[in-house]
Design a protein around this motif. Structure first.
Motif, PDB file in Angstrom:
ATOM      1  N   ILE A   1      43.111  38.605  42.881  1.00  0.00           N
ATOM      2  CA  ILE A   1      41.993  39.117  42.844  1.00  0.00           C
ATOM      3  C   ILE A   1      40.919  39.867  43.835  1.00  0.00           C
ATOM      4  CG2 ILE A   1      42.282  36.466  42.019  1.00  0.00           C
ATOM      5  CD1 ILE A   1      41.538  34.969  43.782  1.00  0.00           C
ATOM      6  N   GLY A   2      40.189  40.010  43.747  1.00  0.00           N
ATOM      7  CA  GLY A   2      38.860  40.243  44.971  1.00  0.00           C
ATOM      8  C   GLY A   2      38.127  39.934  44.942  1.00  0.00           C
ATOM      9  N   SER A   3      36.589  40.370  45.719  1.00  0.00           N
ATOM     10  CA  SER A   3      35.811  40.193  45.625  1.00  0.00           C
ATOM     11  C   SER A   3      34.556  41.327  45.450  1.00  0.00           C
ATOM     12  CB  SER A   3      34.499  39.353  46.290  1.00  0.00           C
ATOM     13  OG  SER A   3      34.890  39.656  48.046  1.00  0.00           O
ATOM     14  N   ASP A   4      33.216  40.880  44.140  1.00  0.00           N
ATOM     15  CA  ASP A   4      32.535  42.337  44.719  1.00  0.00           C
ATOM     16  C   ASP A   4      31.826  42.745  45.693  1.00  0.00           C
ATOM     17  OD1 ASP A   4      29.930  40.290  44.324  1.00  0.00           O
ATOM     18  OD2 ASP A   4      30.417  41.306  41.795  1.00  0.00           O
ATOM     19  N   THR A   5      30.594  43.302  46.634  1.00  0.00           N
ATOM     20  CA  THR A   5      29.501  43.036  47.381  1.00  0.00           C
ATOM     21  C   THR A   5      28.573  41.449  46.948  1.00  0.00           C
ATOM     22  OG1 THR A   5      28.002  44.602  45.760  1.00  0.00           O
ATOM     23  CG2 THR A   5      29.264  45.274  47.017  1.00  0.00           C
ATOM     24  N   GLN A   6      28.438  41.502  46.320  1.00  0.00           N
ATOM     25  CA  GLN A   6      27.879  40.122  45.989  1.00  0.00           C
ATOM     26  C   GLN A   6      29.018  38.661  46.381  1.00  0.00           C
ATOM     27  OE1 GLN A   6      24.131  40.376  45.411  1.00  0.00           O
ATOM     28  NE2 GLN A   6      24.754  42.431  45.125  1.00  0.00           N
ATOM     29  N   GLY A   7      29.837  39.064  46.795  1.00  0.00           N
ATOM     30  CA  GLY A   7      30.545  37.623  46.896  1.00  0.00           C
ATOM     31  C   GLY A   7      31.428  37.013  45.778  1.00  0.00           C
ATOM     32  N   ASN A   8      30.909  37.657  44.794  1.00  0.00           N
ATOM     33  CA  ASN A   8      31.490  37.246  43.332  1.00  0.00           C
ATOM     34  C   ASN A   8      33.009  37.482  43.317  1.00  0.00           C
ATOM     35  OD1 ASN A   8      29.384  36.123  42.011  1.00  0.00           O
ATOM     36  ND2 ASN A   8      28.536  38.129  41.648  1.00  0.00           N
ATOM     37  N   THR A   9      34.003  36.737  42.577  1.00  0.00           N
ATOM     38  CA  THR A   9      34.891  36.624  42.399  1.00  0.00           C
ATOM     39  C   THR A   9      35.245  37.514  41.224  1.00  0.00           C
ATOM     40  OG1 THR A   9      35.984  34.791  43.215  1.00  0.00           O
ATOM     41  CG2 THR A   9      37.463  35.637  42.153  1.00  0.00           C
ATOM     42  N   THR A  10      36.308  38.895  41.336  1.00  0.00           N
ATOM     43  CA  THR A  10      36.947  39.774  40.605  1.00  0.00           C
ATOM     44  C   THR A  10      38.343  39.481  40.403  1.00  0.00           C
ATOM     45  OG1 THR A  10      36.783  41.446  41.798  1.00  0.00           O
ATOM     46  CG2 THR A  10      35.079  41.286  40.734  1.00  0.00           C
ATOM     47  N   THR A  11      39.138  39.767  39.090  1.00  0.00           N
ATOM     48  CA  THR A  11      40.309  39.844  38.912  1.00  0.00           C
ATOM     49  C   THR A  11      40.822  42.286  38.291  1.00  0.00           C
ATOM     50  OG1 THR A  11      40.532  40.057  36.824  1.00  0.00           O
ATOM     51  CG2 THR A  11      40.359  37.823  38.652  1.00  0.00           C
ATOM     52  N   LEU A  12      41.401  42.181  38.748  1.00  0.00           N
ATOM     53  CA  LEU A  12      42.399  43.091  38.739  1.00  0.00           C
ATOM     54  C   LEU A  12      42.938  43.583  37.526  1.00  0.00           C
ATOM     55  CD1 LEU A  12      43.859  44.169  42.748  1.00  0.00           C
ATOM     56  CD2 LEU A  12      41.748  44.827  41.164  1.00  0.00           C
ATOM     57  N   GLY A  13      42.970  42.654  35.993  1.00  0.00           N
ATOM     58  CA  GLY A  13      43.781  42.623  34.933  1.00  0.00           C
ATOM     59  C   GLY A  13      45.062  41.541  35.373  1.00  0.00           C
ATOM     60  N   ARG A  14      45.765  41.590  33.946  1.00  0.00           N
ATOM     61  CA  ARG A  14      46.346  40.689  33.769  1.00  0.00           C
ATOM     62  C   ARG A  14      47.789  41.787  34.829  1.00  0.00           C
ATOM     63  NH1 ARG A  14      47.181  35.912  30.763  1.00  0.00           N
ATOM     64  NH2 ARG A  14      48.440  36.013  31.964  1.00  0.00           N
ATOM     65  N   GLY A  15      48.868  40.332  35.605  1.00  0.00           N
ATOM     66  CA  GLY A  15      49.561  41.886  35.755  1.00  0.00           C
ATOM     67  C   GLY A  15      48.740  42.165  37.478  1.00  0.00           C
ATOM     68  N   GLY A  16      48.120  41.937  37.647  1.00  0.00           N
ATOM     69  CA  GLY A  16      47.232  42.708  38.652  1.00  0.00           C
ATOM     70  C   GLY A  16      47.961  42.471  39.708  1.00  0.00           C
ATOM     71  N   SER A  17      48.933  41.034  40.150  1.00  0.00           N
ATOM     72  CA  SER A  17      49.169  40.911  42.202  1.00  0.00           C
ATOM     73  C   SER A  17      50.196  42.361  42.193  1.00  0.00           C
ATOM     74  CB  SER A  17      49.927  39.704  42.109  1.00  0.00           C
ATOM     75  OG  SER A  17      49.377  38.640  41.458  1.00  0.00           O
ATOM     76  N   ASP A  18      51.002  43.080  41.698  1.00  0.00           N
ATOM     77  CA  ASP A  18      51.763  44.433  42.170  1.00  0.00           C
ATOM     78  C   ASP A  18      50.482  44.963  43.022  1.00  0.00           C
ATOM     79  OD1 ASP A  18      53.933  42.998  40.837  1.00  0.00           O
ATOM     80  OD2 ASP A  18      53.099  44.064  39.026  1.00  0.00           O
ATOM     81  N   TYR A  19      49.198  45.417  42.089  1.00  0.00           N
ATOM     82  CA  TYR A  19      48.654  46.199  42.196  1.00  0.00           C
ATOM     83  C   TYR A  19      47.786  45.707  43.534  1.00  0.00           C
ATOM     84  CZ  TYR A  19      44.273  50.039  42.153  1.00  0.00           C
ATOM     85  OH  TYR A  19      43.486  51.206  42.049  1.00  0.00           O
ATOM     86  N   SER A  20      47.642  44.435  43.208  1.00  0.00           N
ATOM     87  CA  SER A  20      46.817  43.501  45.328  1.00  0.00           C
ATOM     88  C   SER A  20      47.784  44.275  46.499  1.00  0.00           C
ATOM     89  CB  SER A  20      46.791  42.573  44.982  1.00  0.00           C
ATOM     90  OG  SER A  20      45.938  41.932  43.665  1.00  0.00           O
ATOM     91  N   ALA A  21      49.370  43.523  45.879  1.00  0.00           N
ATOM     92  CA  ALA A  21      49.828  44.003  46.908  1.00  0.00           C
ATOM     93  C   ALA A  21      50.201  45.137  47.572  1.00  0.00           C
ATOM     94  CB  ALA A  21      51.926  43.314  46.738  1.00  0.00           C
ATOM     95  N   ALA A  22      50.726  45.965  46.646  1.00  0.00           N
ATOM     96  CA  ALA A  22      50.151  47.845  47.015  1.00  0.00           C
ATOM     97  C   ALA A  22      48.977  47.936  47.687  1.00  0.00           C
ATOM     98  CB  ALA A  22      50.539  48.443  45.917  1.00  0.00           C
ATOM     99  N   LEU A  23      47.849  47.525  46.868  1.00  0.00           N
ATOM    100  CA  LEU A  23      46.524  48.275  48.103  1.00  0.00           C
ATOM    101  C   LEU A  23      46.599  47.279  49.438  1.00  0.00           C
ATOM    102  CD1 LEU A  23      44.439  47.144  44.901  1.00  0.00           C
ATOM    103  CD2 LEU A  23      43.831  49.938  46.035  1.00  0.00           C
ATOM    104  N   LEU A  24      47.248  46.324  49.288  1.00  0.00           N
ATOM    105  CA  LEU A  24      47.319  45.425  50.781  1.00  0.00           C
ATOM    106  C   LEU A  24      47.707  46.385  51.358  1.00  0.00           C
ATOM    107  CD1 LEU A  24      47.141  42.157  49.655  1.00  0.00           C
ATOM    108  CD2 LEU A  24      44.744  43.115  50.466  1.00  0.00           C
ATOM    109  N   ALA A  25      49.588  46.776  50.971  1.00  0.00           N
ATOM    110  CA  ALA A  25      50.142  47.438  51.779  1.00  0.00           C
ATOM    111  C   ALA A  25      49.924  48.386  52.353  1.00  0.00           C
ATOM    112  CB  ALA A  25      51.411  47.917  51.083  1.00  0.00           C
ATOM    113  N   GLU A  26      48.967  49.511  51.805  1.00  0.00           N
ATOM    114  CA  GLU A  26      48.407  50.804  51.664  1.00  0.00           C
ATOM    115  C   GLU A  26      47.139  49.903  53.576  1.00  0.00           C
ATOM    116  OE1 GLU A  26      45.272  52.242  49.152  1.00  0.00           O
ATOM    117  OE2 GLU A  26      46.013  54.828  49.618  1.00  0.00           O
TER     118      GLU A  26
END
Ligand code: ADP
Ligand code: ASP
Ligand code: MG
Length: 449
Positions: A185-210
């Motif tokens: 999950i994440g949020s847009d510029t208005q503060g609304n909650t967004t998601t990266l697509g199913r299975g997206g936690s792997d991607y989140s972890a890599a984005l945060l690692a970066e």
């Protein structure tokens, strides 16, 4: 540079008290782990997607009870923590409100707000569990860090904003704490909650690692590494010790569920080595994904991606004409249809549609796009197909490779074969009913002695 590890644990790894305890042991085993990214407890996202699609009140109540039980059965095994229980209860109340809204007017925005609740709950519980196991852990809301656009269900991260917030929100905590945060999950510029697509936690972890400039990323799941194919499909699949970023990216892209397709992009950008292993059996080792692997075999792995939609466009006007494909792609672009694979002949073009968004299922050709295309050519849409991809190295340059591959497939009906555009893959469509058999046959021929 000090070692800084980001560890991600998937849904089955945080499914219950025992699974979560295994993760705590893994975290204790690597003192450089400062950031932990977790998924929702196993099965929770599916229940939330069901609510987001709009179900009648009876079913809503049933699902709410299930969600309550999944989370409170873990909390019951931990010392009482009123703040944690009330945190989870507040999210369950939010789920009830949002599912009532989804019943009357479902939307992608409500879907994201709803499905995010899984990770928001699991992180409350997991942080409490880590503290109970003697790890000084703190929960952070990733929506304060991972900033995205507002394409609900498949949001694109804003890397600059994310890096900035990671530095101000997360990094100072690493000094003496292990930070637990939400994947997916994440949020847009208005503060609304967004998601990266199913299975997206792997991607989140890599984005945060970066974003936190990590020196390694660990993806802990329910299998001890990446195998030559999904071991659930072909039990004879064998584990891979080391694989290159480009090979593993191809695997993820072509549907190997072990990694979300975009996971390796941030890791490649920053050259962060990625480890994949089983949180239940860390002693079994796993797979290291690096810039370059020592070996680059001709045949590396097989991936399978189902729920494919194939669109075939046929027109005699295409014969020796120019501009036809440009017109087709203009229409697709106008309707924001992303194309995955494509093959062409003199009078027809076949393509498959891309989809990895949160709602899942087979991608649809929007009606308006179909109508516009129909004015240009005959449009045929076929579903119930799976894409099989063979990943390897220099296959199209190796004499005899194609013969070996196709001889294993002579009993099957293959559609839309793509070969040669990339040195790393060969892929084709099969019917869903035959797809697993096709993978097993090909695996036997290419990977089993
Ligand atoms: P998590 O919840 O931890 O993210 P996933 O279910 O998303 O876990 O991914 C792990 C699963 O990926 C495995 O259980 C396995 O069935 C599947 N999988 C698909 N392809 C492969 C592969 N090549 N190697 C290992 N596992 C694979
Ligand atoms: N919980 C989300 C899902 O089930 C994200 C993830 O687990 O990676 O798709
Ligand atoms: Mg996953």
């Amino acid at each position: 540079m000090n070692a800084l590890n980001v560890a991600k644990f998937g849904g089955t790894s945080v499914a219950d008290y025992t699974a979560m305890s295994n993760c705590a042991a893994v975290i204790k085993g690597n003192l450089s782990t400062r950031l932990v990214v977790i998924s929702a407890c196993s099965g929770v996202t599916n229940l939330l997607v069901e609510l987001a699609n709009g179900v009648a009140n009876d079913r809503q109540q049933e699902v709410l009870t299930k969600l309550h039980d999944i989370h409170f059965s873990i909390l019951k095994q931990l010392p009482e923590a009123p703040a944690v229980a009330s945190g989870v209860n507040a999210i369950l109340d939010e789920v009830a409100t949002l599912s009532a809204a989804a019943e009357t007017s479902p939307s992608d925005k409500i879907t994201d707000a709803l499905v995010a609740c899984g990770e928001l709950m699991s992180t409350h519980i997991f942080t409490h569990l880590l503290n109970d196991k003697g790890i000084n852990a703190v929960r952070a809301d990733v929506r304060d860090v991972l900033k995205t656009d507002n394409v609900f269900g498949k949001a694109t991260p804003d890397l600059i904003e994310t890096a900035h917030h990671a530095e101000t929100v997360l990094t100072p905590l690493f000094e003496d704490k292990v930070v637990v945060t939400q994947g997916f999950i994440g949020s847009d510029t208005q503060g609304n909650t967004t998601t990266l697509g199913r299975g997206g936690s792997d991607y989140s972890a890599a984005l945060l690692a970066e974003a936190v400039k990590a020196t390694s990323l660990e993806i802990w799941t329910d299998v001890p590494g990446i195998y030559s194919t999904d071991p659930r499909v072909a039990p004879a699949a064998s584990p891979i010790d080391e694989i290159s970023f480009s090979e593993a990216s191809e695997m993820a892209n072509f549907g190997a569920k072990i990694l979300h397709p975009a996971t390796l992009i941030p890791a490649m950008r920053q050259d962060i080595p990625v480890f994949v292993g089983s949180s239940k059996a860390p002693e079994q080792g796993g797979t290291w994904i690096r810039h370059q692997a020592e070996k680059s075999p001709l045949f590396r792995a097989l991936a399978l991606r189902c729920n494919q939609t194939m669109v075939t466009l046929t027109s005699l006007n295409m014969f020796h004409a120019y501009g036809f494909l440009a017109e087709v792609f203009n229409i697709l672009a106008k309707h924001k249809v992303s194309v995955d694979l494509i093959t062409t002949s003199e009078v027809s073009v076949s393509l498959t549609l891309d989809q990895t968004n949160t709602k899942g299922g087979a991608p649809k050709l929007p009606e308006a796009a179909e109508q516009e295309l129909a004015a240009l050519c005959k449009v045929t849409v076929e579903q119930d197909m799976c894409l099989v991809a063979l990943i390897g190295n220099h296959m199209s340059e190796s004499k005899g490779a194609a013969a070996k591959i196709f001889s294993a497939l002579e009993d099957y009906n293959l559609r839309m074969i793509c070969y040669g555009a990339s040195n790393h893959n060969l892929c084709f469509l099969t019917s869903t009913s035959e797809s697993k058999e096709v993978v097993r046959a090909l695996h036997k021929e290419l990977f089993e002695d």
